[in-house]
Design a protein around this motif. Structure first.
Motif, PDB file in Angstrom:
ATOM      1  N   ALA A 188      40.628  22.129  62.062  1.00 54.89           N
ATOM      2  CA  ALA A 188      41.740  23.089  62.071  1.00 54.89           C
ATOM      3  C   ALA A 188      41.862  23.776  63.422  1.00 54.89           C
ATOM      4  CB  ALA A 188      41.545  24.125  60.968  1.00 54.89           C
ATOM      5  N   GLY A 189      40.735  24.245  63.979  1.00 53.20           N
ATOM      6  CA  GLY A 189      40.777  24.963  65.244  1.00 53.20           C
ATOM      7  C   GLY A 189      41.216  24.090  66.401  1.00 53.20           C
ATOM      8  N   ARG A 190      40.681  22.883  66.472  1.00 52.91           N
ATOM      9  CA  ARG A 190      41.021  21.996  67.585  1.00 52.91           C
ATOM     10  C   ARG A 190      42.426  21.420  67.440  1.00 52.91           C
ATOM     11  NH1 ARG A 190      34.961  19.444  67.062  1.00 52.91           N
ATOM     12  NH2 ARG A 190      33.885  21.180  68.099  1.00 52.91           N
ATOM     13  N   TYR A 191      42.816  21.163  66.223  1.00 52.23           N
ATOM     14  CA  TYR A 191      44.168  20.670  65.973  1.00 52.23           C
ATOM     15  C   TYR A 191      45.184  21.750  66.318  1.00 52.23           C
ATOM     16  CZ  TYR A 191      47.746  18.011  63.379  1.00 52.23           C
ATOM     17  OH  TYR A 191      48.855  17.290  63.015  1.00 52.23           O
ATOM     18  N   SER A 192      44.885  22.982  65.958  1.00 53.90           N
ATOM     19  CA  SER A 192      45.754  24.102  66.308  1.00 53.90           C
ATOM     20  C   SER A 192      45.866  24.250  67.822  1.00 53.90           C
ATOM     21  CB  SER A 192      45.206  25.400  65.695  1.00 53.90           C
ATOM     22  OG  SER A 192      45.951  26.509  66.130  1.00 53.90           O
ATOM     23  N   ALA A 193      44.739  24.125  68.524  1.00 50.02           N
ATOM     24  CA  ALA A 193      44.762  24.232  69.987  1.00 50.02           C
ATOM     25  C   ALA A 193      45.616  23.137  70.600  1.00 50.02           C
ATOM     26  CB  ALA A 193      43.331  24.155  70.528  1.00 50.02           C
ATOM     27  N   LEU A 194      45.529  21.927  70.040  1.00 50.38           N
ATOM     28  CA  LEU A 194      46.345  20.817  70.530  1.00 50.38           C
ATOM     29  C   LEU A 194      47.830  21.085  70.324  1.00 50.38           C
ATOM     30  CD1 LEU A 194      46.720  17.845  71.486  1.00 50.38           C
ATOM     31  CD2 LEU A 194      46.428  17.170  69.095  1.00 50.38           C
ATOM     32  N   LEU A 195      48.193  21.525  69.128  1.00 48.23           N
ATOM     33  CA  LEU A 195      49.605  21.792  68.837  1.00 48.23           C
ATOM     34  C   LEU A 195      50.159  22.910  69.721  1.00 48.23           C
ATOM     35  CD1 LEU A 195      49.628  21.590  64.926  1.00 48.23           C
ATOM     36  CD2 LEU A 195      50.343  19.833  66.557  1.00 48.23           C
ATOM     37  N   THR A 196      49.382  23.961  69.887  1.00 50.21           N
ATOM     38  CA  THR A 196      49.840  25.089  70.697  1.00 50.21           C
ATOM     39  C   THR A 196      50.010  24.680  72.154  1.00 50.21           C
ATOM     40  OG1 THR A 196      48.744  26.666  69.223  1.00 50.21           O
ATOM     41  CG2 THR A 196      49.306  27.444  71.428  1.00 50.21           C
ATOM     42  N   ALA A 197      49.013  23.972  72.693  1.00 52.20           N
ATOM     43  CA  ALA A 197      49.091  23.553  74.098  1.00 52.20           C
ATOM     44  C   ALA A 197      50.247  22.590  74.338  1.00 52.20           C
ATOM     45  CB  ALA A 197      47.775  22.902  74.494  1.00 52.20           C
ATOM     46  N   THR A 198      50.571  21.793  73.314  1.00 50.49           N
ATOM     47  CA  THR A 198      51.597  20.771  73.476  1.00 50.49           C
ATOM     48  C   THR A 198      53.013  21.300  73.275  1.00 50.49           C
ATOM     49  OG1 THR A 198      50.046  19.095  72.677  1.00 50.49           O
ATOM     50  CG2 THR A 198      52.387  18.507  72.643  1.00 50.49           C
ATOM     51  N   PHE A 199      53.200  22.174  72.296  1.00 52.30           N
ATOM     52  CA  PHE A 199      54.562  22.504  71.885  1.00 52.30           C
ATOM     53  C   PHE A 199      55.017  23.940  72.216  1.00 52.30           C
ATOM     54  CE2 PHE A 199      53.163  19.121  68.987  1.00 52.30           C
ATOM     55  CZ  PHE A 199      54.100  18.148  69.323  1.00 52.30           C
ATOM     56  N   VAL A 200      54.104  24.800  72.632  1.00 53.39           N
ATOM     57  CA  VAL A 200      54.479  26.188  72.915  1.00 53.39           C
ATOM     58  C   VAL A 200      54.608  26.391  74.420  1.00 53.39           C
ATOM     59  CG1 VAL A 200      53.844  28.613  72.661  1.00 53.39           C
ATOM     60  CG2 VAL A 200      53.376  26.981  70.801  1.00 53.39           C
ATOM     61  N   ASP A 201      55.708  26.975  74.830  1.00 57.07           N
ATOM     62  CA  ASP A 201      55.956  27.299  76.231  1.00 57.07           C
ATOM     63  C   ASP A 201      54.785  28.129  76.784  1.00 57.07           C
ATOM     64  OD1 ASP A 201      56.872  28.338  78.662  1.00 57.07           O
ATOM     65  OD2 ASP A 201      58.937  28.527  77.950  1.00 57.07           O
ATOM     66  N   PRO A 202      54.147  27.680  77.876  1.00 51.68           N
ATOM     67  CA  PRO A 202      52.994  28.423  78.397  1.00 51.68           C
ATOM     68  C   PRO A 202      53.298  29.881  78.716  1.00 51.68           C
ATOM     69  CG  PRO A 202      53.199  26.288  79.482  1.00 51.68           C
ATOM     70  CD  PRO A 202      54.433  26.468  78.648  1.00 51.68           C
ATOM     71  N   SER A 203      54.526  30.147  79.137  1.00 50.63           N
ATOM     72  CA  SER A 203      54.895  31.524  79.502  1.00 50.63           C
ATOM     73  C   SER A 203      55.048  32.425  78.286  1.00 50.63           C
ATOM     74  CB  SER A 203      56.209  31.528  80.283  1.00 50.63           C
ATOM     75  OG  SER A 203      57.304  31.132  79.459  1.00 50.63           O
ATOM     76  N   ARG A 204      55.074  31.818  77.078  1.00 52.52           N
ATOM     77  CA  ARG A 204      55.253  32.614  75.864  1.00 52.52           C
ATOM     78  C   ARG A 204      53.992  32.667  75.016  1.00 52.52           C
ATOM     79  NH1 ARG A 204      60.499  33.571  74.586  1.00 52.52           N
ATOM     80  NH2 ARG A 204      59.487  35.131  73.265  1.00 52.52           N
ATOM     81  N   ARG A 205      52.889  32.072  75.519  1.00 52.48           N
ATOM     82  CA  ARG A 205      51.647  32.125  74.760  1.00 52.48           C
ATOM     83  C   ARG A 205      50.968  33.472  74.966  1.00 52.48           C
ATOM     84  NH1 ARG A 205      49.544  26.432  77.135  1.00 52.48           N
ATOM     85  NH2 ARG A 205      51.312  25.190  76.411  1.00 52.48           N
ATOM     86  N   LEU A 206      50.283  33.934  73.920  1.00 54.30           N
ATOM     87  CA  LEU A 206      49.557  35.205  73.998  1.00 54.30           C
ATOM     88  C   LEU A 206      48.287  35.025  74.803  1.00 54.30           C
ATOM     89  CD1 LEU A 206      49.980  36.452  70.325  1.00 54.30           C
ATOM     90  CD2 LEU A 206      51.313  37.102  72.329  1.00 54.30           C
TER      91      LEU A 206
END
Length: 206
Positions: A188-206
């Protein structure tokens, strides 16, 4: 006062449940080729006629199993946590958690269906039903990311939907949780990290 029909209805529910449990066991242990209306009835301890009274065909029985798995494994409840998330990025993380906690419960049946889908009409119908549901969820996620203004600029909504869908592969889950023995939390943790890194704009990540 209870209706005179109540005992009959209770027996009917028990018979239906027994047939679905038997169907799951047959598929998990011996694959789709082992499943017939007769084998399901014999394993459930009911007559073949009773099986046909509840399910008009083998294909109908297989599709009913999909809904049965959703109910018994509480897949809908797990998925609802995604749509209850406060924002798209949180939903993406919850999506990873949902797959990690829910999909291993149905992995053996799903793999059997995947293997048989090219030659077995019932498996093909169940597979298509599953893929259609997956695509709807992935579309909803991708559109949410876009609506919140956090979708990575490298992706369109359609492309993000397709890639999120492809990352739901049973191969990926099986290789990591079974072959590489990742725990549910690790996946779950690594899959979440993959999805976030891939699909979320870096400038909008917390």
């Amino acid at each position: 006062m209870p209706s005179i029909e109540d005992p009959r209805n209770a027996r009917s529910r028990r018979t239906r449940h027994a047939l679905l449990v038997a169907t799951r066991e047959l598929i998990e242990q011996d694959g789709l080729p082992a499943l017939t209306m007769t084998s399901a009835a014999e394993r459930a301890g009911v007559s073949r006629r009773a099986a046909y009274l509840h399910f008009g065909s083998r294909n109908e029985l297989i599709i009913a199993l999909y809904r049965h798995l959703g109910e018994t494994e509480r897949l809908g409840e797990s998925l609802q946590a995604v749509w209850d998330a406060p924002d798209a990025v949180s939903a993406l993380t919850e999506w990873a958690a949902h797959i990690a906690r829910a999909h291993p419960r149905i992995l053996s049946v799903s793999r059997a269906v995947e293997t048989a889908r090219h030659d077995d009409p019932g498996a093909a119908a169940m597979w298509q039903f599953t893929m259609d549901n997956w695509l709807r969820g992935c579309t909803r996620l991708a559109e949410w990311l876009e609506r919140d203004g956090v979708l990575h600029p490298a992706w369109t909504v359609d492309a993000a939907r397709d890639m999120i869908w492809s990352l739901m592969s049973w191969d990926l889950l099986e290789r990591l949780t079974i072959d590489r023995t990742w725990t549910t939390d690790e996946f779950a943790g690594r899959y979440s990290a993959l999805l976030t890194a891939t699909f979320v704009d870096p400038s909008r990540r917390l």
